[in-house]
Scaffold this active site. Structure first.
Site, PDB file in Angstrom:
ATOM      1  N   GLY A 208      42.994  18.929  23.677  1.00  0.00           N
ATOM      2  CA  GLY A 208      44.186  18.106  23.917  1.00  0.00           C
ATOM      3  C   GLY A 208      43.862  16.613  23.844  1.00  0.00           C
TER       4      GLY A 208
ATOM      5  CB  ALA B 279      43.174  24.059  30.365  1.00  0.00           C
TER       6      ALA B 279
ATOM      7  CB  SER C 156      50.716  19.550  28.989  1.00  0.00           C
ATOM      8  OG  SER C 156      50.836  19.200  27.622  1.00  0.00           O
TER       9      SER C 156
ATOM     10  CB  THR D  66      51.794  15.696  36.362  1.00  0.00           C
ATOM     11  OG1 THR D  66      52.941  15.042  35.817  1.00  0.00           O
ATOM     12  CG2 THR D  66      52.246  17.006  36.979  1.00  0.00           C
TER      13      THR D  66
ATOM     14  CD  GLU E 273      57.749  15.173  34.517  1.00  0.00           C
ATOM     15  OE1 GLU E 273      58.656  15.999  34.698  1.00  0.00           O
ATOM     16  OE2 GLU E 273      57.957  14.033  34.098  1.00  0.00           O
TER      17      GLU E 273
ATOM     18  CE1 TYR F  52      52.713  20.311  32.919  1.00  0.00           C
ATOM     19  CE2 TYR F  52      54.053  18.596  33.927  1.00  0.00           C
ATOM     20  CZ  TYR F  52      52.858  19.008  33.381  1.00  0.00           C
ATOM     21  OH  TYR F  52      51.800  18.127  33.291  1.00  0.00           O
TER      22      TYR F  52
ATOM     23  CE  LYS G 126      49.618  20.376  34.942  1.00  0.00           C
ATOM     24  NZ  LYS G 126      48.187  20.143  34.724  1.00  0.00           N
TER      25      LYS G 126
HETATM   26  P1  NAP Z   1      47.634  18.431  25.957  1.00  0.00           P
HETATM   27  O1  NAP Z   1      47.340  17.481  24.847  1.00  0.00           O
HETATM   28  O2  NAP Z   1      48.856  19.277  25.873  1.00  0.00           O
HETATM   29  O3  NAP Z   1      46.354  19.378  26.136  1.00  0.00           O
HETATM   30  C1  NAP Z   1      46.411  20.547  26.910  1.00  0.00           C
HETATM   31  C2  NAP Z   1      45.154  21.353  26.677  1.00  0.00           C
HETATM   32  O4  NAP Z   1      45.264  22.583  27.418  1.00  0.00           O
HETATM   33  C3  NAP Z   1      44.923  21.767  25.206  1.00  0.00           C
HETATM   34  O5  NAP Z   1      43.552  21.687  24.935  1.00  0.00           O
HETATM   35  C4  NAP Z   1      45.389  23.217  25.196  1.00  0.00           C
HETATM   36  O6  NAP Z   1      44.773  24.006  24.206  1.00  0.00           O
HETATM   37  C5  NAP Z   1      44.910  23.663  26.568  1.00  0.00           C
HETATM   38  N1  NAP Z   1      45.522  24.916  27.015  1.00  0.00           N
HETATM   39  C6  NAP Z   1      46.834  25.258  26.957  1.00  0.00           C
HETATM   40  N2  NAP Z   1      46.994  26.504  27.442  1.00  0.00           N
HETATM   41  C7  NAP Z   1      45.777  26.953  27.794  1.00  0.00           C
HETATM   42  C8  NAP Z   1      45.295  28.156  28.343  1.00  0.00           C
HETATM   43  N3  NAP Z   1      46.110  29.195  28.591  1.00  0.00           N
HETATM   44  N4  NAP Z   1      43.971  28.291  28.603  1.00  0.00           N
HETATM   45  C9  NAP Z   1      43.119  27.282  28.316  1.00  0.00           C
HETATM   46  N5  NAP Z   1      43.508  26.108  27.763  1.00  0.00           N
HETATM   47  C10 NAP Z   1      44.828  25.949  27.524  1.00  0.00           C
HETATM   48  O7  NAP Z   1      47.703  17.648  27.343  1.00  0.00           O
HETATM   49  P2  NAP Z   1      47.122  16.191  27.743  1.00  0.00           P
HETATM   50  O8  NAP Z   1      48.200  15.192  27.501  1.00  0.00           O
HETATM   51  O9  NAP Z   1      45.788  16.015  27.161  1.00  0.00           O
HETATM   52  O10 NAP Z   1      47.036  16.352  29.319  1.00  0.00           O
HETATM   53  C11 NAP Z   1      45.874  16.884  29.938  1.00  0.00           C
HETATM   54  C12 NAP Z   1      46.235  17.443  31.295  1.00  0.00           C
HETATM   55  O11 NAP Z   1      46.790  16.413  32.102  1.00  0.00           O
HETATM   56  C13 NAP Z   1      47.280  18.551  31.274  1.00  0.00           C
HETATM   57  O12 NAP Z   1      46.955  19.447  32.317  1.00  0.00           O
HETATM   58  C14 NAP Z   1      48.584  17.836  31.590  1.00  0.00           C
HETATM   59  O13 NAP Z   1      49.499  18.739  32.181  1.00  0.00           O
HETATM   60  C15 NAP Z   1      48.098  16.776  32.559  1.00  0.00           C
HETATM   61  N6  NAP Z   1      48.851  15.522  32.591  1.00  0.00           N
HETATM   62  C16 NAP Z   1      49.091  14.840  31.439  1.00  0.00           C
HETATM   63  C17 NAP Z   1      49.742  13.617  31.484  1.00  0.00           C
HETATM   64  C18 NAP Z   1      50.028  12.828  30.240  1.00  0.00           C
HETATM   65  O14 NAP Z   1      50.868  11.911  30.309  1.00  0.00           O
HETATM   66  N7  NAP Z   1      49.340  13.086  29.122  1.00  0.00           N
HETATM   67  C19 NAP Z   1      50.139  13.075  32.735  1.00  0.00           C
HETATM   68  C20 NAP Z   1      49.848  13.809  33.882  1.00  0.00           C
HETATM   69  C21 NAP Z   1      49.185  15.007  33.807  1.00  0.00           C
HETATM   70  P3  NAP Z   1      45.429  24.248  22.730  1.00  0.00           P
HETATM   71  O15 NAP Z   1      44.931  23.089  21.894  1.00  0.00           O
HETATM   72  O16 NAP Z   1      44.865  25.564  22.336  1.00  0.00           O
HETATM   73  O17 NAP Z   1      46.913  24.247  22.907  1.00  0.00           O
HETATM   74  O1  G4F Z   2      57.446  12.562  26.501  1.00  0.00           O
HETATM   75  P1  G4F Z   2      58.054  13.570  27.397  1.00  0.00           P
HETATM   76  O2  G4F Z   2      58.235  14.945  26.857  1.00  0.00           O
HETATM   77  O3  G4F Z   2      57.161  13.549  28.708  1.00  0.00           O
HETATM   78  P2  G4F Z   2      57.420  14.013  30.222  1.00  0.00           P
HETATM   79  O4  G4F Z   2      58.476  15.023  30.331  1.00  0.00           O
HETATM   80  O5  G4F Z   2      57.566  12.777  31.034  1.00  0.00           O
HETATM   81  O6  G4F Z   2      56.028  14.733  30.551  1.00  0.00           O
HETATM   82  C1  G4F Z   2      54.778  14.161  30.160  1.00  0.00           C
HETATM   83  O7  G4F Z   2      54.297  13.315  31.177  1.00  0.00           O
HETATM   84  C2  G4F Z   2      54.017  13.995  32.421  1.00  0.00           C
HETATM   85  C3  G4F Z   2      53.547  12.929  33.420  1.00  0.00           C
HETATM   86  O8  G4F Z   2      54.657  12.405  34.104  1.00  0.00           O
HETATM   87  C4  G4F Z   2      52.964  15.054  32.171  1.00  0.00           C
HETATM   88  F1  G4F Z   2      52.654  15.682  33.340  1.00  0.00           F
HETATM   89  C5  G4F Z   2      53.469  16.050  31.157  1.00  0.00           C
HETATM   90  O9  G4F Z   2      52.438  17.001  30.881  1.00  0.00           O
HETATM   91  C6  G4F Z   2      53.804  15.310  29.865  1.00  0.00           C
HETATM   92  O10 G4F Z   2      52.609  14.782  29.334  1.00  0.00           O
HETATM   93  O11 G4F Z   2      59.488  13.054  27.890  1.00  0.00           O
HETATM   94  C7  G4F Z   2      59.650  11.777  28.472  1.00  0.00           C
HETATM   95  C8  G4F Z   2      61.133  11.488  28.635  1.00  0.00           C
HETATM   96  C9  G4F Z   2      61.932  12.624  29.287  1.00  0.00           C
HETATM   97  O12 G4F Z   2      62.788  12.065  30.235  1.00  0.00           O
HETATM   98  C10 G4F Z   2      62.737  13.233  28.148  1.00  0.00           C
HETATM   99  O13 G4F Z   2      63.989  13.782  28.528  1.00  0.00           O
HETATM  100  O14 G4F Z   2      61.698  11.317  27.331  1.00  0.00           O
HETATM  101  C11 G4F Z   2      62.937  11.988  27.294  1.00  0.00           C
HETATM  102  N1  G4F Z   2      63.272  12.319  25.900  1.00  0.00           N
HETATM  103  C12 G4F Z   2      64.359  11.845  25.224  1.00  0.00           C
HETATM  104  N2  G4F Z   2      64.394  12.366  23.995  1.00  0.00           N
HETATM  105  C13 G4F Z   2      62.599  13.148  25.091  1.00  0.00           C
HETATM  106  C14 G4F Z   2      63.315  13.182  23.882  1.00  0.00           C
HETATM  107  N3  G4F Z   2      61.463  13.843  25.274  1.00  0.00           N
HETATM  108  C15 G4F Z   2      61.014  14.579  24.228  1.00  0.00           C
HETATM  109  N4  G4F Z   2      59.847  15.255  24.390  1.00  0.00           N
HETATM  110  N5  G4F Z   2      61.693  14.669  23.031  1.00  0.00           N
HETATM  111  C16 G4F Z   2      62.855  13.993  22.811  1.00  0.00           C
HETATM  112  O15 G4F Z   2      63.452  14.070  21.738  1.00  0.00           O
END
Ligand code: NAP
Ligand code: G4F
Length: 339
Positions: free
Chosen positions: A7, A77, A80, A121, A123, A145, A149
């Site tokens: 990821g 993992a 997400s 998160t 969220e 989700y 979490k």
């Molecule tokens: P991401 O790009 O969606 O990466 C998620 C990773 O989890 C991928 O490597 C995916 O593998 C793996 N995975 C999914 N299902 C799995 C399973 N059943 N067993 C083992 N691995 C699995 O997410 P990210 O943005 O890097 O975020 C990393 C973590 O931080 C996640 O837990 C997310 O919920 C959390 N988080 C993210 C944000 C954000 O803004 N990015 C904020 C807060 C928390 P595949 O490549 O095979 O799908």
């Molecule tokens: O980019 P999003 O899908 O991210 P969201 O839902 O905030 O979640 C991400 O951040 C979290 C941390 O707060 C992580 F835990 C989670 O794993 C993930 O990385 O959506 C952001 C906002 C939402 O309010 C959504 O309704 O954008 C709005 N949005 C508007 N149009 C859209 C769209 N989101 C998506 N994905 N696609 C649209 O077309």
């Protein structure tokens, strides 16, 4: 050991740890397309040992821990994508909730002295009960989700308190990058507008333009994760920038960076974004992208991380948008499709 190394965060964290001299073992789940494209993009695919872990399966977690005996585990993992969790609530609960219970149980049995990071998160704040949100803000999750979490967060706290594990929960606000998945809104916008600019896509359709998020750069946030695990005692930390921006404003910034002159016309489902230089609609609304329950507004207070970890978000939103648009315009120009 990094779970979810394929990821966005897995790739940046692996790079950071390799630069610090760590041996990095990254876990992947078996899929039909198994190239670790983000590690390849950062030029580190050959520097990381890969192993199989699916968080659905207890036995493969135990075997991997017995073999690797890691000093630090970063559990990134997860399923997400918030939107998908409404369609797949049980699967999301299995991986993001129970998957963490499996991992913590395996740690307790095999490597109880490991330092553990749980990817929690913002969220979990959901329908936010305070502004800004910090470690002491009450949670109010708004999606399957976020509910899963939250269970994982409390299991992490519980295993710390019950068994003395060095288990830390990082409550991270949204962080983005050119390696962000294309389903998330920031990357959907930068990738979509790059394709519109190149004439590959007629227009970009989005959902709720008025949602507001505290968006930072993923490269800054993985440094915060590492700092958390270097602390003598485990705890919970918020990482955030302390600024919030609407999806609408993000579109405007990305459109300007991609060379459009964007103006909004109309209201509600009929609202469109027009490129005033050509009078063409380049952004529209599609109700399919609305969610059954929305998180309207998030803004984080990372004061504890600053005071205890010396961590601060460094990258401005302008710089982040420019970095993402530039990367997507280049990929579209060069015909790079995978990422
Ligand atoms: P991401 O790009 O969606 O990466 C998620 C990773 O989890 C991928 O490597 C995916 O593998 C793996 N995975 C999914 N299902 C799995 C399973 N059943 N067993 C083992 N691995 C699995 O997410 P990210 O943005 O890097 O975020 C990393 C973590 O931080 C996640 O837990 C997310 O919920 C959390 N988080 C993210 C944000 C954000 O803004 N990015 C904020 C807060 C928390 P595949 O490549 O095979 O799908
Ligand atoms: O980019 P999003 O899908 O991210 P969201 O839902 O905030 O979640 C991400 O951040 C979290 C941390 O707060 C992580 F835990 C989670 O794993 C993930 O990385 O959506 C952001 C906002 C939402 O309010 C959504 O309704 O954008 C709005 N949005 C508007 N149009 C859209 C769209 N989101 C998506 N994905 N696609 C649209 O077309």
């Amino acid at each position: 050991m990094i779970t979810g190394i394929t990821g966005q965060d897995g790739a940046y964290l692996a790079k950071l740890l390799l630069e610090k001299g760590y041996e990095v073992v990254g876990s992947m789940r078996r899929t039909t397309i198994s190239d670790p494209i983000r590690l390849m993009e950062l030029g580190i695919a050959g520097d990381v040992e890969l192993c199989d872990i699916d968080l659905f399966e207890f036995s493969n977690i135990v075997r991997a821990l017995e073999r690797v005996k890691p000093d630090e585990i970063y559990n990134l993992a997860a399923q997400s994508f918030v939107s998908l969790s409404f369609e797949q609530p049980l699967y999301t609960g299995e991986i993001d909730g129970l998957g963490v219970a499996r991992l913590l149980e395996a740690i307790r049995a095999v490597v109880p002295s490991v330092r553990y990071y749980q990817a929690s998160t913002s969220e979990m704040f959901g329908k936010a009960q305070q502004v800004p949100q910090s470690e002491t803000t009450p949670f109010y999750p708004r999606s399957p989700y976020a509910v899963a979490k939250l269970y994982a967060h409390w299991m992490t706290v519980n295993y710390r308190e019950s068994y003395g594990l060095h288990a830390t929960s990082g409550i991270l606000f949204n962080h983005e990058s050119p390696l962000r998945g294309r389903e998330f809104v920031t990357r959907k916008i930068t990738h979509g507008l790059a394709r519109v600019r190149a004439g590959e896509l007629p227009r970009l359709d989005l959902g709720n333009l008025d949602a507001q998020r505290d968006w930072g750069f993923a490269g800054d946030y993985v440094d915060g994760m590492w700092r958390m695990l270097q602390q003598e005692s485990p705890s919970d930390y918020v990482l955030a920038t302390g600024r919030t921006t609407s999806v609408r404003r993000f579109v405007e910034m990305a459109a300007a960076a991609a060379g459009f002159s964007l103006a909004w016309r109309g209201k509600g489902l009929d609202e469109v974004g027009i490129d005033t230089r050509t009078d063409k609609v380049i952004v529209g609304i599609d109700p399919r992208f609305f969610r059954p329950a929305e998180v309207d507004f998030l803004i984080g207070d990372a004061g504890k991380a600053k005071a205890q970890l010396g961590w601060e978000a460094k990258t401005t939103l302008d710089a982040l948008v420019a970095m993402m648009v530039e990367a997507d315009m280049r990929r579209v120009r060069e015909g790079i499709r995978g990422i």
